[in-house]
Design an enzyme around this catalytic site. Sequence first.
Site, short mmCIF file in Angstrom:
data_model
loop_
_atom_site.label_atom_id
_atom_site.label_comp_id
_atom_site.label_asym_id
_atom_site.label_seq_id
_atom_site.Cartn_x
_atom_site.Cartn_y
_atom_site.Cartn_z
N LYS A 92 0.87 -1.18 0.00
CA LYS A 92 0.00 0.00 0.00
C LYS A 92 0.90 1.21 0.00
CE LYS A 92 -3.03 2.62 2.70
NZ LYS A 92 -3.26 2.89 4.11
N GLY B 115 -7.68 9.32 9.64
CA GLY B 115 -7.96 9.49 11.06
C GLY B 115 -9.01 10.53 11.39
N ALA C 167 -9.32 5.99 3.52
CA ALA C 167 -9.16 6.78 4.75
C ALA C 167 -10.41 7.60 5.03
CB ALA C 167 -7.96 7.72 4.60
N GLY C 168 -10.59 7.95 6.29
CA GLY C 168 -11.64 8.88 6.67
C GLY C 168 -12.95 8.23 7.10
N ASN D 3 -9.32 1.83 10.13
CA ASN D 3 -8.42 1.61 11.26
C ASN D 3 -8.93 2.33 12.50
OD1 ASN D 3 -6.32 1.20 13.06
ND2 ASN D 3 -4.72 1.73 11.66
N THR D 4 -8.77 3.66 12.53
CA THR D 4 -9.05 4.42 13.75
C THR D 4 -10.47 4.17 14.27
OG1 THR D 4 -7.60 6.10 12.83
CG2 THR D 4 -8.84 6.70 14.79
#
Lengths: 321, 261
Positions: free
Chosen positions: B95, B156, B183-184, B205-206
């Site tokens: 990635k 994040g 992301a996001g 993830n977060t």
Amino acid sequence: MITVLGAGVAGLCAATVLVERGMPVQVLDSGRAGDGASWLAGGMLARFVEAESAPPEVARLGAGAVDWWAARVPGVVRRGTLVVAPARDMAELERFAARTIGHARIGADRIAALEPDLAGRFACALHYAEEAHLDPRVALQALADRLQERGAVIRYGAPPVGGRVEVDCRGIAARDILPGLRAVRGEMLLLRCPEVTLTRPVRLLHPRFPVYLVPRGDGLYMVGATMIETDATGPITLRSATELMSAVFAIHPGFAEAAVVEMGSGLRPAWPDNQPRVTRAGGRLHLNGLYRHGFLTAPALAGQLADLLVRSSHQEPADAH
Amino acid sequence: MKLHDVLRDSRLMLGTAQYPSPRVLSDAIAASGCGVVTVSLRREIAGEPGANGFWPLIKATGARILPNTAGCHSVQEAVTTARMAREVFGTDWIKLEVIGNADTLQPDPFALVEAARILCAEGFAVFPYTTEDLIVAERLLEAGCRVLMPWGAPIGSGRGLRHADALAALRGHLPDVPLIIDAGIGAPSHAALAMEMGYDAVLVNTAVARAGDPVAMARAFRHAVEAGRLAHEAGLMPPRDFAVPSTPVLGIADLRPGARA
């Protein structure tokens, strides 16, 4: 004579509890005084703050820690903990407040009253009034002195003993018989900054570089700590040092003038669930996996260990028949 | 294994940073049913990677490893990190992140395309972390990428799909390229929306790692991704500006006095 391996916070707490229960103890440490992970610890007795990310058992184990230390070593400061966040990361403060108990939400005036040097810097903070902190190096030395006064033997650089080892508190070195244990690298700074006066630990919530700062008195501050999943030893990296420094600068720009007295790195021992515990392996009792919570949890775990040791020594004659 | 087969089995990917403990992480991976986890070589596993005991815990989950170049700010850094990751993790998958701004962590599209060209030529399967920009997407495909990972919002930030129209346009322009929202994503509803729009997978993830109960949140995302994908396959109704009665008319009510109820 009970042999305890390791003279870090785990070993010295275990030895203290055993001696206080009337057992003769010798503590053997293969290294030198002051080269273990405990020496680099923050020394925050912060059971409420730690509960944000630690397993619930850590807060329970830490319930009596402040009184335990205060009764035995000098320098336990009961002034609570402040948790702050930069203005644009107030959501982090809200999240932290929702995850923890034992705090009061305070505004700028109250922050200024508690820590005048933080006046005007933060609009809102969480104050954990019942928490305390100590200087790990002072505390460990005092515990060692106290043990020796009570007849315990502490030897550094000692070769492995031929006799029986009942208690193993070697931290990450005990991986030879505790395969589940892992190392989490931590890096810290020691700063001298007489220009800034803070009297209690301050934790800065930052999505990328969370940092805490613990006053050691006389203008000294400990700044920690990174958490990196590696067993690489060796000096602090520039990246980690930069992150710690810029975060502490965000707490107070006066730290720009601080002298960097020390930069350290060490390996914390941790179990897969990050929960410290007493275990039995290789014919010994282990107090290990203290991770970030050595000074907070070691006293209670030392008590558990002593209970188990007494129980098994009572059982031994029965087993022999 | 081909990406196509991986996506058929699991359309949720998890990042492995910021969990309360490795035990919680591996429980969350199991609860999510995810088939791919990302691992940062640069930061989380420095030195002798994973020899500390973290790596075996991730491997034991059985998920496929997608190493990333998180935190790289230049072509050189990213390429070097990718080559190291190939050695360490034994996979050609990478990635590719080349960060252009330290504050927003948004990708540097120029450096990204350049690094992608180098790594594709070396046989890597490059998963580039990019924006929703269509031209950058085309350049990445020309450079040899077979899959794209556009952002929903900054890493994040948890803001969901900030430019949903542009993401829909990207999906429409590239119907045959696997597209993964990178992301996001802050909530299961964001993930479901991305899947309803026809995206092939989401990476989270977060939102899981920092949830009050990461394992329960992992399960929530699993259901959301499944729901969104099913909805996409089932075919969503088009929105209308006016009401359409939806209760079937089975007869006429007999309101005469004395009529049977």
